[in-house]
Scaffold this active site. Structure first.
Site, short mmCIF file in Angstrom:
data_model
loop_
_atom_site.label_atom_id
_atom_site.label_comp_id
_atom_site.label_asym_id
_atom_site.label_seq_id
_atom_site.Cartn_x
_atom_site.Cartn_y
_atom_site.Cartn_z
N CYS A 131 0.86 -1.25 -0.12
CA CYS A 131 0.02 0.10 -0.02
C CYS A 131 0.81 1.29 0.15
CB CYS A 131 -0.73 -0.08 1.16
SG CYS A 131 -1.92 1.60 1.48
N CYS A 134 -0.34 3.98 2.19
CA CYS A 134 -0.12 3.80 3.45
C CYS A 134 1.27 4.26 3.94
CB CYS A 134 -0.55 2.36 4.09
SG CYS A 134 -2.12 2.02 3.55
N ASP A 135 2.23 3.73 3.27
CA ASP A 135 3.68 3.59 3.67
C ASP A 135 4.69 4.38 2.65
OD1 ASP A 135 2.94 1.77 5.77
OD2 ASP A 135 3.01 -0.04 4.21
C1 FAD Z 1 1.17 -4.04 5.25
C2 FAD Z 1 -0.03 -3.37 5.32
C3 FAD Z 1 -0.04 -2.07 5.76
C4 FAD Z 1 -1.10 -1.15 5.88
N1 FAD Z 1 -1.23 0.26 6.41
C5 FAD Z 1 -1.98 0.97 6.33
C6 FAD Z 1 -1.78 2.44 7.05
O1 FAD Z 1 -0.56 2.64 7.30
N2 FAD Z 1 -3.15 2.98 7.02
C7 FAD Z 1 -4.24 2.81 6.56
O2 FAD Z 1 -5.09 3.47 6.63
N3 FAD Z 1 -4.63 1.48 5.93
C8 FAD Z 1 -3.27 0.59 5.61
N4 FAD Z 1 -3.49 -0.61 5.25
C9 FAD Z 1 -4.78 -0.77 4.68
C10 FAD Z 1 -5.95 -1.44 5.95
O3 FAD Z 1 -5.12 -2.29 6.84
C11 FAD Z 1 -7.04 -1.86 5.39
O4 FAD Z 1 -7.60 -1.00 4.54
C12 FAD Z 1 -8.04 -2.30 6.48
O5 FAD Z 1 -7.33 -3.13 7.40
C13 FAD Z 1 -9.28 -2.76 5.81
O6 FAD Z 1 -10.12 -3.39 6.88
P1 FAD Z 1 -11.12 -4.50 6.85
O7 FAD Z 1 -11.74 -4.56 8.12
O8 FAD Z 1 -12.07 -4.03 5.63
O9 FAD Z 1 -10.35 -5.66 6.22
P2 FAD Z 1 -9.12 -6.61 6.88
O10 FAD Z 1 -8.51 -5.85 7.72
O11 FAD Z 1 -8.60 -7.25 5.77
O12 FAD Z 1 -9.91 -7.53 7.77
C14 FAD Z 1 -10.56 -8.37 7.34
C15 FAD Z 1 -11.12 -9.50 8.28
O13 FAD Z 1 -11.71 -10.57 7.79
C16 FAD Z 1 -11.36 -12.09 8.33
N5 FAD Z 1 -11.91 -12.94 7.28
C17 FAD Z 1 -11.80 -13.08 6.25
N6 FAD Z 1 -12.51 -14.35 5.75
C18 FAD Z 1 -13.28 -14.69 6.73
C19 FAD Z 1 -13.84 -15.69 7.00
N7 FAD Z 1 -14.41 -16.52 5.97
N8 FAD Z 1 -14.24 -15.79 8.09
C20 FAD Z 1 -14.20 -15.12 9.12
N9 FAD Z 1 -13.19 -14.12 9.03
C21 FAD Z 1 -12.81 -13.88 7.79
C22 FAD Z 1 -9.95 -11.89 8.42
O14 FAD Z 1 -9.45 -12.92 9.27
C23 FAD Z 1 -9.84 -10.59 8.89
O15 FAD Z 1 -9.95 -10.48 10.49
C24 FAD Z 1 -2.51 -1.50 5.25
C25 FAD Z 1 -2.53 -2.73 4.63
C26 FAD Z 1 -1.45 -3.54 4.79
C27 FAD Z 1 -1.55 -5.24 4.28
#
Ligand code: FAD
Length: 307
Positions: A131, A134-135
């Site tokens: 990302c 983000c970084d």
């Molecule tokens: C390395 C990295 C660095 C980042 N840095 C930043 C940053 O500095 N600032 C920023 O704003 N954003 C950052 N992001 C982006 C940010 O992390 C995401 O936009 C955010 O986490 C999305 O949140 P979410 O809850 O939609 O999904 P996710 O964080 O992807 O969470 C999904 C959840 O669903 C669960 N899940 C999936 N399938 C199933 C299933 N079948 N049954 C039960 N549970 C399930 C997973 O286990 C997880 O707990 C970064 C991403 C990465 C990869």
């Protein structure tokens, strides 16, 4: 029977849990195998509002979870492996056990595609990122490599030239999938170098717990060489975690949930939140905001249904 079941414990799921719990709905969160979601893979998050010094990703999601638990949200481990959303109440299978719920919030995220190298996996959050928004800021005046050949790789490479002293785009083919306009922008950006027909064989150096370089190989000549790198960005796409809803929830061809307005899906009572629907912004704050929206819609739906 639950009022609200939330799939996923990233920013979206945990924020939905805060709102649903404060509405006295005692939500159940199925945390998923990757508890805490994508933020649990990273270190410092500098762009989540409210933390002037930044906050570590795992601490941020854990804080939101504690906040939800303080208001009565319950968490269980494991993955959802099957769903029946075509009948009421909805039925959700968590590792073999069926749970019934009146509303469902899907916050299962979208997993970044990685190259799959052991060294790359060890250095995620320590110089390896998926990302740029983000970084990128961490790599001011530093050497950056971006891997990929599609539009998102072009966008990331262009964006990263705001920070890096040099940005090189590594692509295994000699042709790009990216649209002409995006490719032209990269080609005309004097800060970007193209390394085509080239693969990354290793990210260096896990023994130092930070990215110091990469080992590359040219697929045409077979030549291998190492280059110093500070930031290594993998931009080869994301996979939305929607396989368990296939045939029930409408998605686009790539598997992202199609929104029917607000947080609504094609099934009344099933709501989306976060990266599982959002291919554009993919940020912690937008995911958290979407979690809030989904919980408020679930509450209103339950109210209208007389619960
Ligand atoms: C390395 C990295 C660095 C980042 N840095 C930043 C940053 O500095 N600032 C920023 O704003 N954003 C950052 N992001 C982006 C940010 O992390 C995401 O936009 C955010 O986490 C999305 O949140 P979410 O809850 O939609 O999904 P996710 O964080 O992807 O969470 C999904 C959840 O669903 C669960 N899940 C999936 N399938 C199933 C299933 N079948 N049954 C039960 N549970 C399930 C997973 O286990 C997880 O707990 C970064 C991403 C990465 C990869």
């Amino acid at each position: 029977m639950r009022n609200v079941l939330i799939i996923g414990s990233g920013c979206a799921g945990n924020t939905a849990a805060v709102y649903a719990a404060r509405a006295n709905l005692r939500p159940l969160v199925v945390a998923g195998k990757h508890a805490g979601g994508q933020l649990s893979m990273t270190t410092l998050v500098e762009n989540f509002p409210g933390f002037p010094e930044g906050i570590n990703g795992p601490e941020l999601v854990e804080n939101i979870k504690k906040q939800a638990q303080n208001f009565g949200a319950e968490y269980i481990h494991g993955d959802v492996i099957d769903t029946d959303l075509l009948n009421h109440p909805f039925r959700i299978n968590v590792e073999g056990e069926w749970i019934e719920t009146r509303t469902l919030i899907i916050a299962s995220g979208a997993s970044a595609r990685w190259l799959g190298l052991d060294s790359e996996q060890k250095l995620i959050g320590h110089g390896v990122s998926s990302c740029a928004t983000c970084d990128g800021f961490f790599y001011r005046g530093k050497k950056i490599k971006v891997v990929g050949g599609g539009d998102s790789a072009m966008e990331e490479a262009n964006f990263l030239t705001r920070f890096g002293s040099e940005v090189a785009l590594v692509h295994r083919r000699d042709q790009f999938r990216a649209s002409k306009i995006m490719l032209d922008r990269v080609k005309h950006n004097p800060k970007i170098k193209m390394l085509t027909s080239t693969v990354v064989e290793e990210v260096l150096d896990p023994s130092q717990h930070t990215v110091t370089g990469v080992r590359l190989r040219n697929l045409t000549t077979g030549a291998a060489w190492e280059q110093e790198v500070d930031g290594f960005f993998v931009a080869i796409g994301h996979i939305p975690n929607t396989a368990v809803f296939k045939g029930q929830i409408d998605t686009d061809p790539d598997g992202y949930i199609l929104s029917k307005g607000g947080a609504r899906t094609n099934i009344p009572g099933v709501f989306h939140a976060g990266d599982v629907q959002d291919r554009l912004y993919r940020q912690a704050i937008t995911a958290a905001g979407a979690g809030c929206m989904a919980a408020m819609e679930a509450e209103r739906y339950l109210e209208a249904e007389g619960h």
